[in-house]
Scaffold this motif. Structure first.
Motif, PDB file in Angstrom:
ATOM      1  N   GLN A 203       0.823  -1.205   0.000  1.00 18.20           N
ATOM      2  CA  GLN A 203       0.000   0.000   0.000  1.00 18.20           C
ATOM      3  C   GLN A 203       0.858   1.257   0.000  1.00 18.20           C
ATOM      4  O   GLN A 203       0.571   2.239  -0.696  1.00 18.20           O
ATOM      5  CB  GLN A 203      -0.924  -0.020   1.234  1.00 18.20           C
ATOM      6  N   LEU A 204       1.935   1.254   0.784  1.00 22.70           N
ATOM      7  CA  LEU A 204       2.856   2.401   0.823  1.00 22.70           C
ATOM      8  C   LEU A 204       3.477   2.629  -0.546  1.00 22.70           C
ATOM      9  O   LEU A 204       3.586   3.781  -1.003  1.00 22.70           O
ATOM     10  CB  LEU A 204       3.938   2.132   1.874  1.00 22.70           C
ATOM     11  N   GLU A 208       3.322   5.998  -2.891  1.00 20.25           N
ATOM     12  CA  GLU A 208       4.549   6.638  -3.364  1.00 20.25           C
ATOM     13  C   GLU A 208       4.537   6.810  -4.866  1.00 20.25           C
ATOM     14  O   GLU A 208       4.969   7.832  -5.398  1.00 20.25           O
ATOM     15  CB  GLU A 208       5.750   5.809  -2.932  1.00 20.25           C
ATOM     16  N   LYS A 209       4.030   5.808  -5.573  1.00 23.32           N
ATOM     17  CA  LYS A 209       3.962   5.896  -7.032  1.00 23.32           C
ATOM     18  C   LYS A 209       2.975   6.989  -7.453  1.00 23.32           C
ATOM     19  O   LYS A 209       3.264   7.810  -8.341  1.00 23.32           O
ATOM     20  CB  LYS A 209       3.549   4.545  -7.595  1.00 23.32           C
ATOM     21  N   LYS A 306      -5.092  17.346  -4.755  1.00 24.28           N
ATOM     22  CA  LYS A 306      -4.965  15.882  -4.793  1.00 24.28           C
ATOM     23  C   LYS A 306      -3.555  15.433  -4.425  1.00 24.28           C
ATOM     24  O   LYS A 306      -3.355  14.427  -3.727  1.00 24.28           O
ATOM     25  CB  LYS A 306      -5.318  15.365  -6.196  1.00 24.28           C
ATOM     26  N   LEU A 307      -2.545  16.225  -4.855  1.00 28.05           N
ATOM     27  CA  LEU A 307      -1.159  15.889  -4.514  1.00 28.05           C
ATOM     28  C   LEU A 307      -0.953  15.957  -3.012  1.00 28.05           C
ATOM     29  O   LEU A 307      -0.277  15.090  -2.423  1.00 28.05           O
ATOM     30  CB  LEU A 307      -0.202  16.837  -5.231  1.00 28.05           C
ATOM     31  N   GLU A 308      -1.563  16.943  -2.373  1.00 30.08           N
ATOM     32  CA  GLU A 308      -1.432  17.066  -0.916  1.00 30.08           C
ATOM     33  C   GLU A 308      -2.094  15.877  -0.220  1.00 30.08           C
ATOM     34  O   GLU A 308      -1.557  15.338   0.767  1.00 30.08           O
ATOM     35  CB  GLU A 308      -2.072  18.368  -0.455  1.00 30.08           C
ATOM     36  N   ALA A 312      -0.118  13.083   2.088  1.00 23.66           N
ATOM     37  CA  ALA A 312      -0.506  12.795   3.473  1.00 23.66           C
ATOM     38  C   ALA A 312      -0.736  11.299   3.664  1.00 23.66           C
ATOM     39  O   ALA A 312      -0.318  10.703   4.684  1.00 23.66           O
ATOM     40  CB  ALA A 312      -1.773  13.583   3.826  1.00 23.66           C
ATOM     41  N   SER A 313      -1.377  10.656   2.706  1.00 28.74           N
ATOM     42  CA  SER A 313      -1.609   9.207   2.811  1.00 28.74           C
ATOM     43  C   SER A 313      -0.277   8.438   2.782  1.00 28.74           C
ATOM     44  O   SER A 313      -0.075   7.463   3.506  1.00 28.74           O
ATOM     45  CB  SER A 313      -2.495   8.745   1.664  1.00 28.74           C
ATOM     46  N   ARG A 314       0.638   8.909   1.949  1.00 28.08           N
ATOM     47  CA  ARG A 314       1.946   8.255   1.871  1.00 28.08           C
ATOM     48  C   ARG A 314       2.693   8.348   3.181  1.00 28.08           C
ATOM     49  O   ARG A 314       3.305   7.360   3.651  1.00 28.08           O
ATOM     50  CB  ARG A 314       2.750   8.891   0.739  1.00 28.08           C
ATOM     51  N   VAL A 315       2.644   9.502   3.828  1.00 34.15           N
ATOM     52  CA  VAL A 315       3.323   9.669   5.119  1.00 34.15           C
ATOM     53  C   VAL A 315       2.681   8.762   6.172  1.00 34.15           C
ATOM     54  O   VAL A 315       3.374   8.113   6.988  1.00 34.15           O
ATOM     55  CB  VAL A 315       3.268  11.147   5.558  1.00 34.15           C
ATOM     56  N   LYS A 316       1.352   8.682   6.132  1.00 35.62           N
ATOM     57  CA  LYS A 316       0.654   7.846   7.100  1.00 35.62           C
ATOM     58  C   LYS A 316       1.060   6.372   6.946  1.00 35.62           C
ATOM     59  O   LYS A 316       1.394   5.689   7.920  1.00 35.62           O
ATOM     60  CB  LYS A 316      -0.857   8.016   6.898  1.00 35.62           C
ATOM     61  N   TRP A 317       1.057   5.893   5.720  1.00 41.23           N
ATOM     62  CA  TRP A 317       1.395   4.471   5.495  1.00 41.23           C
ATOM     63  C   TRP A 317       2.875   4.181   5.734  1.00 41.23           C
ATOM     64  O   TRP A 317       3.255   3.055   6.078  1.00 41.23           O
ATOM     65  CB  TRP A 317       1.000   4.054   4.079  1.00 41.23           C
ATOM     66  N   ALA A 318       3.700   5.186   5.569  1.00 38.58           N
ATOM     67  CA  ALA A 318       5.124   4.992   5.883  1.00 38.58           C
ATOM     68  C   ALA A 318       5.315   4.735   7.366  1.00 38.58           C
ATOM     69  O   ALA A 318       6.124   3.871   7.768  1.00 38.58           O
ATOM     70  CB  ALA A 318       5.936   6.203   5.437  1.00 38.58           C
TER      71      ALA A 318
END
Length: 703
Positions: A203-204, A208-209, A306-308, A312-318
């Motif tokens: 998911q991360l 990221e992609k 949408k980029l923001e 935010a989702s990427r940071v959360k899953w990281a």
């Protein structure tokens, strides 16, 4: 015969011996213990491929025979110790295994039939008793060993269980990461944590992609001016279809382009800008263009939003992935220790249960009686002795005597240095064999010229003709190493054959010591060779015509005081030269060359010398000595005549005398008998009395 007589005497003197036999099967022992597969924790019996042959030796071992001695009380009966009795028994017993089987015959021999039966019966019983005693000791040792192994395994299980309990007590979280299944066995697993971590990591990577793609879109949208941005948005497939602003922008731009095409069509119809259609179309195009400008601004804002969100989702899953990775690492580091300890405990417990179950089975199996032998034939009381076997001993004695006789004959043959074949003569003397004269050939002028005997001398005459070196060689003599080799008979018969062939033949009897030629032709010996040499008799008075045409004889004459001196004279040489002028062939009879010196004188004067050899009579050294004497006086040794040859039994000569088979039919038809004795031939010619007296006195020189 001597060996046969000895065998008979020894057989009669031998004491009788009786024999009893017991037949039984030696069985292979069952393994004492057989626990485990691959590695036995308790040793089994040492059974090899040589086990059964080894038991054959055990049957006659001192331990088994001591048991037999004690059982039959042999030591007291024989007046000796048990050890000596066992040794005595070993000499009476023979173990005979049956080939390709486990059966064995125990054969006991002795002078007492009842005793040998008892011993034959006691040996397998003693062997069975000894083997059961040994196997019982081995079973007891095996059971004790198995008990020791069980106790050791129990200690191992207790140690593994204490180690597992200690590990659980030191790590409170462990019970929450395991589950129990069947037989109280703990099973540890990290598959759930690992799968959760991998899903979070996937998911991360997805976020990221998406973040990377949106960042690239936003940067491109911010960089391009409005006119180029419109082309980028409408022509590029890189923008995500989920961005509604981009989709609306494409639709508006499509409407705007359709209006622009309609305006171009109106211009093609020559409508001016003021035309109502043109004006209305221009107003619609301006509205759409203004809408496009607003939507472009909204697109930029929508992409940034949408980029923001994706960032935010990427940071959360990281953060989630990092936490799960830490949990999984702690799980992986802690769980193998517990799993290994639990696995060792379970393995030790399984081994203990297996050993306990097999121990009970082995105890029950070991209580079953073990059969070491199985009897097939019990020994019977012998009613008759088996030794001595008169027939067998006499047969062996006969065979041994025959072999000994043959060996002695071969030894004598090997030690016999006399010549035996014509090849031996030719190889040793380096001269050819010119003739082979059969055994028992008579005087031919009395027996007649027909038959194979005469043919042997014709062959000799022919070979002499071919071996002459010149026409002037017409005088010859026959020599031998000793008396009785037949040189005089050979000379007479050859002279007879030559005369029949048309040759004017003269025989000179130069054996002045034992003259015999005059007897064969019924002549007086008052005048002869010595008369010519010593008394100056004319040649015509000492040469006599025989009843055979062309055949003449000069007898020896009176015996001189010095025969050698009479021959070793110039007049004897002149005599030979004279008779060679008058006759076609001159044959001179001589005494044995190794006995007296007369023959050496004769050999030196004649043109050719023939050596008469009788097979198996003289050693090879004697023949070589004869040749040396001949050559030393200047004689010409032209060849050898093999005389008195037994062609009927000595097959090696049959190839050279095949004329016998050729003449056999003719001799039967004519009624002649060429093989008859010389006495019978003389009887038919009317000279039986004189010739019989001659043969009785001088037989050694005839053949």
């Amino acid at each position: 015969m001597l060996v046969l007589v000895i065998s008979l005497v020894v057989t009669l003197l031998m004491p009788p011996s009786f024999r009893a036999t017991s037949k039984f099967q030696i069985k292979r022992p069952r393994p004492v213990m057989g626990i485990g597969t691959g590695e036995d924790v308790v040793a089994s019996s040492n059974i090899t491929d040589n086990y059964i042959p080894m038991q054959y030796s055990v049957l006659t071992s001192s331990e088994v025979l001591k048991v037999v001695s004690k059982k039959l009380n042999l030591a007291a009966e024989w007046g000796m110790t048990d050890d000596l009795a066992a040794t005595n028994l070993a000499g009476m017993i023979k173990v005979s295994p049956l080939r390709a089987t486990d059966l064995v015959d125990v054969i006991v021999s002795g002078p007492d039939p009842k005793l040998v039966q008892n011993i034959a019966k006691a040996v397998p019983e003693a062997y069975k008793q000894d083997r059961e005693m040994r196997e019982n000791r081995l079973v007891e040792t095996a059971i004790k060993s198995l008990q020791d192994v069980l106790r050791e395994q129990e200690d191992i299980v207790n140690d593994k269980m204490m180690a597992l309990k200690k590990l659980i007590a030191e790590n409170d979280y462990l019970p929450s990461t395991m589950y129990r299944s069947g037989d109280n066995r703990s099973v540890m697993t990290g598959a759930m944590e690992d799968e959760d971590f991998r899903n979070s990591k996937a998911q991360l990577m997805k976020f990221e992609k998406d973040e990377q793609e949106l960042a690239a879109y936003v940067a491109e949208v911010q960089r391009l001016p409005d006119d180029k941005l419109m082309d980028y948005v409408t022509n590029s497939d890189l923008l995500n279809a989920e961005i509604l602003a981009a989709d609306s922008l494409r639709k508006t731009y499509q409407e705007y382009m359709e209006k622009d095409k309609e305006r171009e069509n109106l211009k093609a119809q020559n409508l001016g800008p003021k035309h109502p259609k043109m004006v209305a179309l221009q107003e619609t195009a301006n509205i759409l263009k203004e809408k496009l400008n607003k939507e472009l601004v909204g697109l930029r804002s929508s992409l940034r939003s949408k980029l923001e969100m994706v960032t935010a989702s990427r940071v959360k899953w990281a953060k989630i992935v990092a936490q799960k990775e830490e949990d999984l690492r702690r799980h992986v580091m802690k769980m193998p220790v517990y799993e290994q300890t639990s696995r060792e405990y379970d393995t030790a417990l399984d081994q203990l249960k297996t050993l306990d179950a097999r121990y009970k089975d082995e105890i029950a199996r070991l209580r079953v009686p073990r059969e070491s032998i199985e009897m097939y034939d019990n020994p019977l009381l012998p009613t008759a002795p088996y030794k001595p076997d008169v027939t067998l001993n006499l047969a062996v004695g006969a065979v041994a005597g025959l072999l000994l006789g043959m060996g002695l004959a071969l030894l004598l043959e090997f030690m016999d240095t006399s010549v035996k074949t014509m090849e031996d003569v030719e190889r040793a003397l380096q001269v050819p064999v010119l003739g082979i004269i059969p055994k028992n050939v008579p005087i031919l002028h009395s027996a007649g010229s027909l038959g194979p005997d005469a043919e042997a001398y014709r062959i000799l005459r022919t070979n002499i003709e071919f071996n002459k070196k010149g026409l002037e060689e017409i005088s010859l003599t026959f020599v031998s190493g000793s008396a009785g080799e037949g040189k005089t008979t050979t000379l007479c018969n050859l002279a007879y054959i030559c005369a029949q062939g048309g040759y004017a033949t003269l025989m000179i009897d130069a054996d002045l010591r034992r003259s015999k030629l005059h007897r064969y032709y019924e002549l007086d010996n008052e005048a002869g060779l010595t008369s010519y040499l010593l008394e100056d008799y004319p040649l015509e008075e000492v040469i006599f015509q025989t009843p055979v045409e062309n055949l003449y004889v000069m007898p020896a004459g009176p015996v001189p005081f010095d025969p050698s001196g009479a021959l070793n004279s110039r007049k004897f040489s002149e005599l030979l030269q004279e008779v060679k002028q008058r006759f076609d062939i001159v044959l001179v009879d001589s005494p044995p060359i190794l006995g007296v010196s007369d023959s050496a004188v004769i050999v030196s004067e004649v043109d050719m010398t023939l050596m008469v050899v009788q097979p198996r009579k003289l050693p090879l050294k004697a023949l070589l000595r004869q040749k040396q004497v001949i050559e030393s006086v200047g004689g010409n040794l032209a060849g050898v005549v093999m005389n008195n040859v037994d062609i009927t039994s000595d097959h090696q000569y049959q190839y050279y005398t095949t004329y016998y088979s050729y003449y056999s039919a003719e001799s039967g038809a004519s009624g002649g008998n060429a093989d008859a004795s010389s006495l019978k031939k003389a009887e038919r010619s009317g000279k039986a009395k004189e010739l019989a007296a001659t043969q009785s006195n001088d037989n050694e020189d005839l053949y």
